[in-house]
Design a protein around this motif. Structure first.
Motif, PDB file in Angstrom:
ATOM      1  N   LEU A  92       0.823  -1.202   0.000  1.00  0.00           N
ATOM      2  CA  LEU A  92       0.000   0.000   0.000  1.00  0.00           C
ATOM      3  C   LEU A  92       0.861   1.256   0.000  1.00  0.00           C
ATOM      4  O   LEU A  92       2.018   1.225   0.422  1.00  0.00           O
ATOM      5  CB  LEU A  92      -0.901   0.014   1.239  1.00  0.00           C
ATOM      6  CG  LEU A  92      -1.963  -1.080   1.318  1.00  0.00           C
ATOM      7  CD1 LEU A  92      -2.577  -1.114   2.704  1.00  0.00           C
ATOM      8  CD2 LEU A  92      -3.044  -0.834   0.272  1.00  0.00           C
ATOM      9  N   PRO A  93       0.306   2.390  -0.448  1.00  0.00           N
ATOM     10  CA  PRO A  93       1.017   3.661  -0.352  1.00  0.00           C
ATOM     11  C   PRO A  93       1.271   4.016   1.108  1.00  0.00           C
ATOM     12  O   PRO A  93       0.624   3.479   2.007  1.00  0.00           O
ATOM     13  CB  PRO A  93       0.056   4.662  -0.996  1.00  0.00           C
ATOM     14  CG  PRO A  93      -0.937   3.855  -1.742  1.00  0.00           C
ATOM     15  CD  PRO A  93      -1.027   2.539  -1.032  1.00  0.00           C
ATOM     16  N   PRO A  94       2.184   4.947   1.366  1.00  0.00           N
ATOM     17  CA  PRO A  94       2.398   5.402   2.743  1.00  0.00           C
ATOM     18  C   PRO A  94       1.106   5.976   3.319  1.00  0.00           C
ATOM     19  O   PRO A  94       0.305   6.572   2.601  1.00  0.00           O
ATOM     20  CB  PRO A  94       3.462   6.491   2.603  1.00  0.00           C
ATOM     21  CG  PRO A  94       4.110   6.238   1.286  1.00  0.00           C
ATOM     22  CD  PRO A  94       3.070   5.627   0.409  1.00  0.00           C
ATOM     23  N   VAL A  95       0.887   5.782   4.598  1.00  0.00           N
ATOM     24  CA  VAL A  95      -0.313   6.293   5.251  1.00  0.00           C
ATOM     25  C   VAL A  95      -0.260   7.816   5.294  1.00  0.00           C
ATOM     26  O   VAL A  95       0.733   8.404   5.712  1.00  0.00           O
ATOM     27  CB  VAL A  95      -0.436   5.741   6.692  1.00  0.00           C
ATOM     28  CG1 VAL A  95      -1.621   6.377   7.402  1.00  0.00           C
ATOM     29  CG2 VAL A  95      -0.577   4.236   6.660  1.00  0.00           C
ATOM     30  N   LYS A  96      -1.322   8.431   4.833  1.00  0.00           N
ATOM     31  CA  LYS A  96      -1.458   9.884   4.927  1.00  0.00           C
ATOM     32  C   LYS A  96      -2.569  10.189   5.929  1.00  0.00           C
ATOM     33  O   LYS A  96      -3.722   9.828   5.719  1.00  0.00           O
ATOM     34  CB  LYS A  96      -1.798  10.481   3.561  1.00  0.00           C
ATOM     35  CG  LYS A  96      -1.864  12.002   3.573  1.00  0.00           C
ATOM     36  CD  LYS A  96      -2.158  12.535   2.179  1.00  0.00           C
ATOM     37  CE  LYS A  96      -2.253  14.050   2.203  1.00  0.00           C
ATOM     38  NZ  LYS A  96      -2.592  14.598   0.863  1.00  0.00           N
ATOM     39  N   ILE A  97      -2.194  10.853   7.023  1.00  0.00           N
ATOM     40  CA  ILE A  97      -3.139  11.073   8.119  1.00  0.00           C
ATOM     41  C   ILE A  97      -4.234  12.029   7.676  1.00  0.00           C
ATOM     42  O   ILE A  97      -3.959  13.127   7.222  1.00  0.00           O
ATOM     43  CB  ILE A  97      -2.419  11.661   9.353  1.00  0.00           C
ATOM     44  CG1 ILE A  97      -1.232  10.801   9.736  1.00  0.00           C
ATOM     45  CG2 ILE A  97      -3.394  11.808  10.511  1.00  0.00           C
ATOM     46  CD1 ILE A  97      -1.570   9.398  10.105  1.00  0.00           C
ATOM     47  N   PRO A  98      -5.512  11.652   7.802  1.00  0.00           N
ATOM     48  CA  PRO A  98      -6.603  12.532   7.408  1.00  0.00           C
ATOM     49  C   PRO A  98      -6.786  13.670   8.405  1.00  0.00           C
ATOM     50  O   PRO A  98      -6.291  13.637   9.521  1.00  0.00           O
ATOM     51  CB  PRO A  98      -7.827  11.645   7.399  1.00  0.00           C
ATOM     52  CG  PRO A  98      -7.400  10.338   7.933  1.00  0.00           C
ATOM     53  CD  PRO A  98      -5.938  10.382   8.255  1.00  0.00           C
ATOM     54  N   PHE A  99      -7.567  14.667   7.988  1.00  0.00           N
ATOM     55  CA  PHE A  99      -7.721  15.880   8.792  1.00  0.00           C
ATOM     56  C   PHE A  99      -8.365  15.614  10.149  1.00  0.00           C
ATOM     57  O   PHE A  99      -8.125  16.324  11.113  1.00  0.00           O
ATOM     58  CB  PHE A  99      -8.564  16.913   8.025  1.00  0.00           C
ATOM     59  CG  PHE A  99     -10.022  16.551   7.920  1.00  0.00           C
ATOM     60  CD1 PHE A  99     -10.935  16.988   8.869  1.00  0.00           C
ATOM     61  CD2 PHE A  99     -10.480  15.764   6.872  1.00  0.00           C
ATOM     62  CE1 PHE A  99     -12.280  16.653   8.770  1.00  0.00           C
ATOM     63  CE2 PHE A  99     -11.815  15.420   6.776  1.00  0.00           C
ATOM     64  CZ  PHE A  99     -12.720  15.870   7.719  1.00  0.00           C
ATOM     65  N   TYR A 100      -9.200  14.608  10.254  1.00  0.00           N
ATOM     66  CA  TYR A 100      -9.969  14.433  11.474  1.00  0.00           C
ATOM     67  C   TYR A 100      -9.274  13.541  12.501  1.00  0.00           C
ATOM     68  O   TYR A 100      -9.742  13.378  13.600  1.00  0.00           O
ATOM     69  CB  TYR A 100     -11.336  13.832  11.158  1.00  0.00           C
ATOM     70  CG  TYR A 100     -11.263  12.421  10.700  1.00  0.00           C
ATOM     71  CD1 TYR A 100     -10.940  11.394  11.573  1.00  0.00           C
ATOM     72  CD2 TYR A 100     -11.508  12.097   9.381  1.00  0.00           C
ATOM     73  CE1 TYR A 100     -10.870  10.098  11.147  1.00  0.00           C
ATOM     74  CE2 TYR A 100     -11.446  10.798   8.956  1.00  0.00           C
ATOM     75  CZ  TYR A 100     -11.128   9.809   9.841  1.00  0.00           C
ATOM     76  OH  TYR A 100     -11.068   8.514   9.418  1.00  0.00           O
ATOM     77  N   PHE A 101      -8.198  12.920  12.114  1.00  0.00           N
ATOM     78  CA  PHE A 101      -7.590  11.914  12.976  1.00  0.00           C
ATOM     79  C   PHE A 101      -6.361  12.468  13.680  1.00  0.00           C
ATOM     80  O   PHE A 101      -5.581  13.214  13.098  1.00  0.00           O
ATOM     81  CB  PHE A 101      -7.201  10.696  12.137  1.00  0.00           C
ATOM     82  CG  PHE A 101      -6.718   9.531  12.956  1.00  0.00           C
ATOM     83  CD1 PHE A 101      -7.613   8.678  13.564  1.00  0.00           C
ATOM     84  CD2 PHE A 101      -5.373   9.297  13.117  1.00  0.00           C
ATOM     85  CE1 PHE A 101      -7.171   7.598  14.321  1.00  0.00           C
ATOM     86  CE2 PHE A 101      -4.911   8.229  13.859  1.00  0.00           C
ATOM     87  CZ  PHE A 101      -5.823   7.379  14.468  1.00  0.00           C
ATOM     88  N   SER A 102      -6.205  12.105  14.930  1.00  0.00           N
ATOM     89  CA  SER A 102      -5.029  12.512  15.702  1.00  0.00           C
ATOM     90  C   SER A 102      -4.269  11.271  16.141  1.00  0.00           C
ATOM     91  O   SER A 102      -4.855  10.303  16.618  1.00  0.00           O
ATOM     92  CB  SER A 102      -5.453  13.313  16.939  1.00  0.00           C
ATOM     93  OG  SER A 102      -4.340  13.551  17.779  1.00  0.00           O
TER      94      SER A 102
END
Length: 335
Positions: free
Chosen positions: A30-40
């Protein structure tokens, strides 16, 4: 599984530069994880306060804050609100059988009870990290591969996965599955409350000894939303929410949303206003006016659905609308 609030992801066919293929043997790349705006990635949203404590505090704060908003509307004296009031203000004082102090005391008792139960019920979040998210997405990717191969066949399935596999995996992990979990939790709450609520109206003993307490508020108002017999508060509200959280496998942060959202919806359903610009009243036909019918003598055997949707009333023939009430009254006049 990911939290309710998701990571954004890149295009559906974007691959990590180290990946030559979505599937290599039994390994998903899979591609590298890109953290979404809502997640901390913080273990707790607030330093020094476990997320489980936030999950228990959120519905209490939501209840009193939203109730205070409607209380301010009640005492504002704004004439433009009159056309949105379901009942005149004087009706609250003259027709209700419970005093505001009795209501507040019962609600505070329920909040204490549900908080104590929640401390025993909710478990701390597992470690939150990019590595954990990546590992869970890879497991999800392998499941996706298994499903697609069986639905589309080996050759067609592999072509589809090479093109769409990474994007679908990301979408499912961050958006699809968390949203489905929340919807499942809402359905469980609605189902639990409909059948128990209906039982408390059809069983004379349960109504007389337990549920009649809530109906001492003939004219509902916001902070009376959870004015119940303690047993009803435990069974309908606290236990129902706990089962929905458990059966839907919600994360703690999804649970924060569920508890706060369902509390706000319940308060709004008892607010005494039919507001066209109220988002909670726009989401479904189960709104303050719908529930108010249930609190009136003519509708007390109808409109058992609460707090989100009306599907059980529709399917089982217990729905009543203002139009139904007018039709009944017209029949009485003609006879």
């Amino acid at each position: 599984m990911g939290e309710l609030f998701s990571y954004g992801f890149e295009g559906p066919s974007t691959l990590n530069s180290t990946c030559s293929s979505f599937l290599t043997g039994e390994t998903v790349c899979l591609p590298p994880v890109k953290i979404p705006f809502y997640f901390s990635l913080r273990q707790n949203l607030f330093d020094g306060i476990p997320d489980t404590h936030i999950a228990l505090a959120a519905p209490v704060l939501a209840y009193w804050l939203l109730s205070f908003v409607f209380y301010c509307l009640d005492i504002s004296g704004w004439r433009w609100l009159d056309k949105y009031r379901i009942h005149e203000s004087e009706e609250v004082k003259s027709r209700n059988l419970a005093t505001p102090w009795e209501v507040a005391r019962a609600v505070l008792f329920q909040h204490v009870t549900q908080t104590v139960l929640g401390l025993a019920w909710l478990a701390e979040s597992p470690e939150i990290s990019v590595a954990r998210c990546q590992s869970e997405m890879e497991a999800l990717g392998r499941t996706l591969v298994w499903v697609v191969r069986r639905l589309l066949g080996e050759e067609t399935g592999m072509k589809f996965l090479e093109l769409r596999g990474p994007g679908i995996t990301h979408w499912l992990y961050w958006w699809g599955i968390p949203a489905a979990q929340i919807l499942l939790a809402l359905f469980i709450v609605d189902t639990w409350q409909y059948f128990l609520h209906r039982l408390m109206h059809t069983n004379r003993y349960l109504y007389k000894k337990i549920h009649s307490v809530h109906h001492r508020l003939y004219v509902p108002y916001a902070f009376g939303a959870l004015y119940n017999h303690p047993f009803e508060g435990f069974l309908l509200d606290s236990a129902g929410a706990a089962f929905a959280e458990s059966l839907s496998h919600l994360s703690v942060r999804q649970t924060i949303f569920l508890f706060a959202f369902s509390t706000c919806k319940t308060v709004d359903d008892h607010c005494g206003y039919s507001l066209p610009f109220d988002p909670f009243q726009m989401m479904s036909g189960n709104n303050a006016d719908y529930h108010d019918i249930h609190h009136q003598a003519i509708g007390i055997k109808s409109n058992f659905s609460q707090p989100f949707f009306v599907h059980w009333d529709v399917l089982l023939g217990t729905r009543m609308t203002r139009e139904n009430i007018q039709q009944r009254r017209n029949k009485v006049k003609k006879s």
